[in-house]
Design an enzyme around this catalytic site. Structure first.
Site, PDB file in Angstrom:
ATOM      1  N   ARG A 163      -8.435  -5.756 -13.106  1.00  0.00           N
ATOM      2  CA  ARG A 163      -9.787  -5.777 -12.576  1.00  0.00           C
ATOM      3  C   ARG A 163     -10.638  -5.105 -13.369  1.00  0.00           C
ATOM      4  NH1 ARG A 163      -8.501  -4.475  -7.736  1.00  0.00           N
ATOM      5  NH2 ARG A 163      -9.138  -2.325  -7.819  1.00  0.00           N
ATOM      6  N   CYS A 170       0.991  -1.133  -0.176  1.00  0.00           N
ATOM      7  CA  CYS A 170      -0.045   0.013  -0.068  1.00  0.00           C
ATOM      8  C   CYS A 170       0.927   1.295   0.038  1.00  0.00           C
ATOM      9  CB  CYS A 170      -0.874   0.015   1.238  1.00  0.00           C
ATOM     10  SG  CYS A 170      -2.102   1.187   1.409  1.00  0.00           S
TER      11      CYS A 170
END
Length: 495
Positions: A414, A313
């Site tokens: 995605r 992250c």
């Protein structure tokens, strides 16, 4: 004077603390003899406090199976192509079919079908035994891999199966212990279950019974199947996806977005709960008392804590928002006060931090980078050399890719943006990174080492179980917490 833990941990994370050793009452490093059970969500208990992260380079069926067999749970990621729900469902179904007490829906075939059809079904499903049923779903036989070896493909299933009259079967429900005794007495490995009309009700196998005996800590549902979670987002097809993965057998849903304290999350929780009423929903991520209260008030059955501490992250560096993970856990724990479990998500870069996360507020820990690179993690092994920023050392392959779910690569896959202009991808504003990590052995060995270290921590803490250590710590944190200086941090963690 009691310690104000909240004030003490402001701005702190795991590497800022040690724990003071207490008088030990347990032998160290024996997970089989120490109770490590925790609540994962409001209605789901784990015998081991470990959760594999819902990341597309960490948890698909293979990883979720190992986690469940070892007493934790895996969360299948949401990194599947938008609008394509079937592969997501297939990963969940693969975990649910891995182990059984009773296989309530065994793969079946009709007696009039050809051997070629049976072989094809065995290859597609990965099973070695098919139940043979007629049009009324009455059991008429069993067909195994051995029955179809060296047999003409055009032969009928009815010609090769073991017929019902030659089988040992049981009418009505049967406990695992009674099934084991019957299999031993009749020297069989497969036991079909039928109802009073002869209709197939299930199948029990010696292989599954042995797994139950040899894996006593495994996370199983009421039917003896391994438990698994599935993650969904909060936009696009998230409601339909949630419905379908639950229908496939998911035991818990995780609504996973970077900023869980948001109106987007509120809408997602509301809409999903309308469609799936009887399943626990985990929501996150948050890092403040206000965020935890927000999710609690909107019906979350567990809360994921962590804004930006994970190895994949980059939220903190790209936005400058976040809370150091220990402070975040203490904030959320104080607000929620045990009403629903907290999942400590991110920031755990060594086994010792697992104990800290479980003491400062987490009921379980979610791990991503710890499992990245293992055999069960998705992705191909590549051979190359990379520079590891932390150590400034060159690491040579074999390597696997590890990436945050908000990285450009994960978002591109995605949203099916493979052929997108690079400038379009940059405009997405990714909050994750993609790195290469050394390939290593099975996640099972990683888990066992973590559990040994956690048991050792419980022994050093003078407790008899994980729950006992958590209770002691939360009642008197001043007996345990040591805040480190720069020198003591170097002495403790730099090797």
């Amino acid at each position: 004077m009691a310690m104000d833990l909240f004030e003490y941990v402001r701005g702190c994370t795991f590497d800022d603390f040690l724990l003071t050793p207490q008088c030990g009452v347990l032998p160290r490093r024996d997970p089989d003899k120490v109770d490590l059970s925790v609540r994962f969500s409001e209605h789901l208990t784990l015998k081991r406090p470990l959760v594999s992260a819902n990341m597309d380079t960490v948890t698909r069926a293979a990883m979720a199976i190992v986690l469940a067999e070892e007493g934790g749970i895996g969360i299948i990621d949401r990194g599947f192509r938008a609008g394509d729900i079937e592969p997501h469902v297939a990963e969940v179904a693969a975990v649910k079919r891995r182990q059984h007490g009773v296989i309530t829906d065994p793969h079946s075939i009709g007696p009039e079908r050809r051997v070629a059809d049976a072989i094809r079904l065995m290859e597609q499903t990965g099973v070695g035994t098919l139940t043979v049923v007629d049009g009324a779903h009455r059991l008429v036989g069993l067909l195994t891999e051995r029955d179809v070896r060296f047999v003409p493909q055009e032969s009928l299933v009815s010609e090769r199966m073991t017929p019902r009259e030659a089988l040992v079967s049981h009418t009505g429900p049967l406990s695992l212990a009674d099934a084991e005794r019957l299999m031993i007495a009749r020297k069989i490995k497969k036991l079909p279950l039928v109802d009073g009309e002869g209709r197939l009700a299930g199948l029990m196998t010696a292989k599954d019974l042995l797994k139950h005996k040899h894996q006593p800590f495994a996370t199983r549902d009421a039917q003896g199947r391994l438990r698994v979670g599935a993650a969904v987002g909060a936009v696009g097809d998230y409601v339909e996806r949630a419905v379908e993965v639950v229908r496939a057998g998911a035991d818990v849903l995780v609504i996973d977005i970077a900023h869980g304290h948001s109106l987007v999350m509120e809408r997602a929780l509301t809409e999903i709960r309308k469609r799936v009423e009887s399943i626990d929903i985990v929501a996150g991520n948050v890092a403040t008392a206000e965020g935890a209260r927000f999710l609690l008030d909107r019906g979350a059955n567990a809360i994921k804590v962590g804004i930006g501490p994970g190895g994949g992250c980059s939220t903190r560096s790209t936005t400058n928002f976040g809370i150091p993970q220990v402070e975040a856990l203490v904030r959320c724990r104080r607000e929620v006060d045990g009403r629903v479990p907290l999942i400590a998500d991110g920031g755990i870069r060594r086994d010792g931090s697992i104990a800290l996360a479980l003491l400062f507020g987490g009921d379980s820990v979610m791990l991503g980078s710890a499992f990245a690179g293992t055999e069960e993690a998705p992705g191909e092994v590549v051979f190359k050399s990379v520079l590891v920023p932390e150590s400034q050392k060159i690491v040579k392959g074999p390597l696997k890719v590890f990436r945050g779910m908000a990285s450009i690569g994960a978002v591109r896959d995605r949203l099916d943006l493979e052929d997108a202009d690079p400038r379009e991808l940059e405009a997405i504003g990714a909050e994750g990174i993609e790195v290469s990590v050394p390939a290593k052995g099975s996640a099972r060995a990683v888990i066992q080492e973590m559990l040994k270290h956690l048991c050792s921590a419980i022994s050093y803490g003078g407790a008899t179980s994980l729950a006992d250590l958590q209770d002691r710590f939360r009642k008197r944190p001043e007996d345990y917490v040591v805040k480190l200086t720069e020198a003591s941090r170097a002495e403790s963690y730099q090797r």
